[in-house]
Enzyme design. Sequence first.
Site, PDB file in Angstrom:
ATOM      1  N   GLU A 131     -61.809  65.605 -11.978  1.00  0.00           N
ATOM      2  CA  GLU A 131     -60.970  66.031 -10.969  1.00  0.00           C
ATOM      3  C   GLU A 131     -61.839  66.364  -9.621  1.00  0.00           C
ATOM      4  O   GLU A 131     -61.497  65.755  -8.618  1.00  0.00           O
ATOM      5  CB  GLU A 131     -59.870  66.814 -11.147  1.00  0.00           C
ATOM      6  CG  GLU A 131     -59.119  66.508 -12.436  1.00  0.00           C
ATOM      7  CD  GLU A 131     -59.569  67.057 -13.561  1.00  0.00           C
ATOM      8  OE1 GLU A 131     -61.073  67.146 -13.829  1.00  0.00           O
ATOM      9  OE2 GLU A 131     -58.664  67.747 -14.490  1.00  0.00           O
TER      10      GLU A 131
ATOM     11  N   CYS B  68     -58.176  71.984 -16.172  1.00  0.00           N
ATOM     12  CA  CYS B  68     -58.818  73.419 -16.125  1.00  0.00           C
ATOM     13  C   CYS B  68     -58.165  74.130 -15.148  1.00  0.00           C
ATOM     14  O   CYS B  68     -57.645  73.944 -13.887  1.00  0.00           O
ATOM     15  CB  CYS B  68     -60.030  73.602 -16.286  1.00  0.00           C
ATOM     16  SG  CYS B  68     -61.091  73.434 -14.906  1.00  0.00           S
TER      17      CYS B  68
ATOM     18  N   SER C 136     -56.133  67.358 -19.441  1.00  0.00           N
ATOM     19  CA  SER C 136     -55.217  68.305 -18.727  1.00  0.00           C
ATOM     20  C   SER C 136     -56.201  69.104 -17.814  1.00  0.00           C
ATOM     21  O   SER C 136     -57.424  69.724 -18.358  1.00  0.00           O
ATOM     22  CB  SER C 136     -54.773  69.318 -19.896  1.00  0.00           C
ATOM     23  OG  SER C 136     -53.795  69.982 -19.178  1.00  0.00           O
TER      24      SER C 136
ATOM     25  N   HIS D 103     -66.391  68.515 -12.563  1.00  0.00           N
ATOM     26  CA  HIS D 103     -65.415  68.198 -13.434  1.00  0.00           C
ATOM     27  C   HIS D 103     -65.082  66.670 -13.004  1.00  0.00           C
ATOM     28  O   HIS D 103     -65.116  66.325 -11.716  1.00  0.00           O
ATOM     29  CB  HIS D 103     -64.256  69.187 -13.469  1.00  0.00           C
ATOM     30  CG  HIS D 103     -64.523  70.515 -14.494  1.00  0.00           C
ATOM     31  ND1 HIS D 103     -63.599  71.026 -15.194  1.00  0.00           N
ATOM     32  CD2 HIS D 103     -65.814  70.691 -15.413  1.00  0.00           C
ATOM     33  CE1 HIS D 103     -63.897  71.875 -16.100  1.00  0.00           C
ATOM     34  NE2 HIS D 103     -65.269  71.813 -16.211  1.00  0.00           N
TER      35      HIS D 103
END
Lengths: 145, 145
Positions: A52, A79, A77, A50
């Site tokens: 991040e 996960c 936001s 992902h």
Amino acid sequence: MDEFMEAALAEARKGYAEGGIPIGSVLVHQGKIIGRGHNRRVQEGSVILHGEMSALENAGRQLASVYRECTIYTTLSPCSMCSGTILLYGIPRVVIGENKTFMGEEAWLRSKGVAVEVVDSAACHQLMQEFIQRKPDLWNEDIGV
Amino acid sequence: MDEFMEAALAEARKGYAEGGIPIGSVLVHQGKIIGRGHNRRVQEGSVILHGEMSALENAGRQLASVYRECTIYTTLSPCSMCSGTILLYGIPRVVIGENKTFMGEEAWLRSKGVAVEVVDSAACHQLMQEFIQRKPDLWNEDIGV
């Protein structure tokens, strides 16, 4: 929008231009970006990169004392996977582009003492909406639906 | 020890032989291993490839319906990152070699409906103890301490 969210959004756009999922992130230490990345599901067939995770991976191995002085910026936001990683490394602050498209584990992060700020960026939101309209199945795959 | 935990332990030992952190994992779907892996911090300089993450990554992109029929085996109790990933993909069952060395987010997983079983394997525990005695700093780095 501040320079770090701009950098995260630039990563998201780079991912979109590659045919990927447009979520980007940067890891910032003492006012300097030490890792940047975007979702790599399509590009690398990755189920764990992902935005991040990609920024953290690209920052490389850091001392615990460094993570504890970092802020992670993400266009969406985080996960449960990304939130769990933020907690693993004790990153104390998360700045989020938007959480209308997807509400991650913000409450969990806050309950563990992480400072969570939501910028509510129209640019981050529009990019995700455009992507989801085009590729709903890919989006669902990315969030395990 | 059942064949799947044996396979996870074999991964852990492979990682140890490579000079890495001896934690291994396998992802099992309908009685068949579809992904196996071990911690890659040393080998790849990775901060996200814990054993469980490595097994999931090596399994490749799977349908949500597949994850929902999987069991993940791991030699050590899963940290917040790995637990968050298990939740992201809706993996309903986790079998853990041991949790004496490190207690991960088992309570969180259970609170979300995941079946968590701890085998309490002496072999898994001994391997970690031997490693930590040799390389305490590397172990601390892996759990963000």
